[in-house]
Structure formats: structure tokens, C-alpha cells
Design a protein around this motif. Structure first.
Motif, PDB file in Angstrom:
ATOM      1  N   ARG A  46       0.886  -1.164   0.000  1.00 46.56           N
ATOM      2  CA  ARG A  46       0.000   0.000   0.000  1.00 46.56           C
ATOM      3  C   ARG A  46       0.921   1.210   0.000  1.00 46.56           C
ATOM      4  O   ARG A  46       1.905   1.257   0.727  1.00 46.56           O
ATOM      5  CB  ARG A  46      -0.902   0.003   1.230  1.00 46.56           C
ATOM      6  N   PHE A  47       0.567   2.193  -0.833  1.00 48.35           N
ATOM      7  CA  PHE A  47       1.430   3.364  -0.930  1.00 48.35           C
ATOM      8  C   PHE A  47       0.612   4.566  -1.370  1.00 48.35           C
ATOM      9  O   PHE A  47      -0.522   4.434  -1.827  1.00 48.35           O
ATOM     10  CB  PHE A  47       2.576   3.103  -1.921  1.00 48.35           C
ATOM     11  N   GLY A  48       1.194   5.724  -1.222  1.00 51.74           N
ATOM     12  CA  GLY A  48       0.581   6.959  -1.691  1.00 51.74           C
ATOM     13  C   GLY A  48      -0.457   7.516  -0.743  1.00 51.74           C
ATOM     14  O   GLY A  48      -0.745   6.948   0.310  1.00 51.74           O
ATOM     15  N   ASP A  49      -1.009   8.663  -1.151  1.00 54.59           N
ATOM     16  CA  ASP A  49      -1.968   9.389  -0.315  1.00 54.59           C
ATOM     17  C   ASP A  49      -3.222   8.589   0.000  1.00 54.59           C
ATOM     18  O   ASP A  49      -3.820   8.757   1.051  1.00 54.59           O
ATOM     19  CB  ASP A  49      -2.369  10.697  -1.004  1.00 54.59           C
ATOM     20  N   ASP A  50      -3.643   7.737  -0.933  1.00 59.01           N
ATOM     21  CA  ASP A  50      -4.864   6.957  -0.737  1.00 59.01           C
ATOM     22  C   ASP A  50      -4.590   5.518  -0.314  1.00 59.01           C
ATOM     23  O   ASP A  50      -5.512   4.707  -0.250  1.00 59.01           O
ATOM     24  CB  ASP A  50      -5.689   6.919  -2.035  1.00 59.01           C
ATOM     25  N   GLU A  51      -3.307   5.207  -0.042  1.00 55.80           N
ATOM     26  CA  GLU A  51      -2.940   3.831   0.306  1.00 55.80           C
ATOM     27  C   GLU A  51      -3.418   2.866  -0.768  1.00 55.80           C
ATOM     28  O   GLU A  51      -4.034   1.825  -0.486  1.00 55.80           O
ATOM     29  CB  GLU A  51      -3.483   3.444   1.683  1.00 55.80           C
ATOM     30  N   ASP A  52      -3.161   3.214  -2.036  1.00 62.94           N
ATOM     31  CA  ASP A  52      -3.510   2.332  -3.145  1.00 62.94           C
ATOM     32  C   ASP A  52      -2.767   1.012  -3.004  1.00 62.94           C
ATOM     33  O   ASP A  52      -1.682   0.957  -2.433  1.00 62.94           O
ATOM     34  CB  ASP A  52      -3.125   2.983  -4.474  1.00 62.94           C
ATOM     35  N   GLU A  53      -3.362  -0.055  -3.525  1.00 65.23           N
ATOM     36  CA  GLU A  53      -2.770  -1.374  -3.384  1.00 65.23           C
ATOM     37  C   GLU A  53      -2.191  -1.845  -4.713  1.00 65.23           C
ATOM     38  O   GLU A  53      -2.892  -1.911  -5.716  1.00 65.23           O
ATOM     39  CB  GLU A  53      -3.806  -2.369  -2.885  1.00 65.23           C
TER      40      GLU A  53
END
Length: 139
Positions: A46-53
Motif C-alpha cells: 500500500r502506498f501513496g496518499d490513498d494507500e492504493d494497493e
């Protein structure tokens, strides 16, 4: 009905090597790996501002298609040239150089060492959406 992208899967023949590559790119190890012991066959970050997977799976589990198909996975970046240089340093091959697409909007694409297309986008629309969301939440 549709709420957003829940998960994007990439594939690799050598998943442990791909896990190391994506861990280096994203700056962290995956939070989820299977099997728990032995060589990885599946991993998620999970990464980025939205915790994209972002998920990586063994090519042995890739769906079999009668004809070519696929998607270009694009990641938003703050500095497209720096991101492009970074993925190239890690061994990705250039497909499309950094190209201006409009006012404040840039894109580029590479193929990772495992054969997946990876796009990079620097977009004021994406960045503005996240600034607006942070402002309205009081952050």
C-alpha cells in the motif's frame, strides 16, 4: 456502484526478485506476502496518499488469454523527471520518454524488468484533488 480501483496486479516469473525491485522503487517492503515461508508467489504494497494497493503475483497464475491484452498501470508522481530517472536506474526500459501533455501535465512509460508496463503521470488534476480533500478534512 463502482467505487475505485481496489488492487492492481502485476506479474513476474521471478517473484522474489520482483519483490526486491518494487520494494526498492516504493521504498518499503510489502505488507503482505504469500506463502509466509519459502519463495514469494504473491505480494502486496500500500502506498501513496490513498494507500492504493499494488500487488505482484507469479506469472504461473496469470490468466490465459486467446489474444494479447493488458493495461498500462500509471502512478502519479510529484516530479516526473526524478521518478523516470529512478525507475531507469533500477533497470526499467524506456517506452515513452517524459512528454508534456498539457499545462502542468506530463507522462512517461517504461517496462519493468519483469515485462510489466508502468506509466508515470504528473498531473495538476490528481494533485489538486488531494489538496482539496486534505483542506476539506481539516488536515
Amino acid at each position: 456502484m463502482f467505487r475505485g480501483i481496489a488492487n492492481v496486479n502485476l506479474v513476474a516469473d521471478d517473484v522474489p526478485k520482483a519483490v526486491d525491485w518494487y520494494s526498492s522503487l516504493l521504498g518499503r517492503r510489502p505488507y503482505f506476502v504469500r506463502p509466509v515461508s519459502g519463495p514469494a508467489e504473491y505480494a502486496e504494497w500500500r502506498f501513496g496518499d490513498d494507500e492504493d494497493e499494488l500487488a505482484l503475483m507469479s506469472s504461473a497464475y496469470r490468466p490465459v488469454l486467446e489474444r494479447p491484452g493488458g493495461a498500462l498501470v500509471s502512478l502519479h508522481v510529484d516530479d516526473i523527471q526524478a521518478a523516470f530517472d529512478r525507475v531507469r536506474e533500477l533497470g526499467a526500459d524506456e517506452i515513452d520518454a517524459v512528454t508534456r501533455r498539457g499545462e502542468g501535465w506530463w507522462s512517461a512509460s517504461v517496462v519493468d524488468p519483469f515485462g510489466n508496463l508502468l506509466g508515470l503521470i504528473q498531473s495538476p488534476h490528481w494533485a489538486g484533488r488531494h489538496v482539496d480533500a486534505a483542506s476539506s478534512s481539516g488536515s
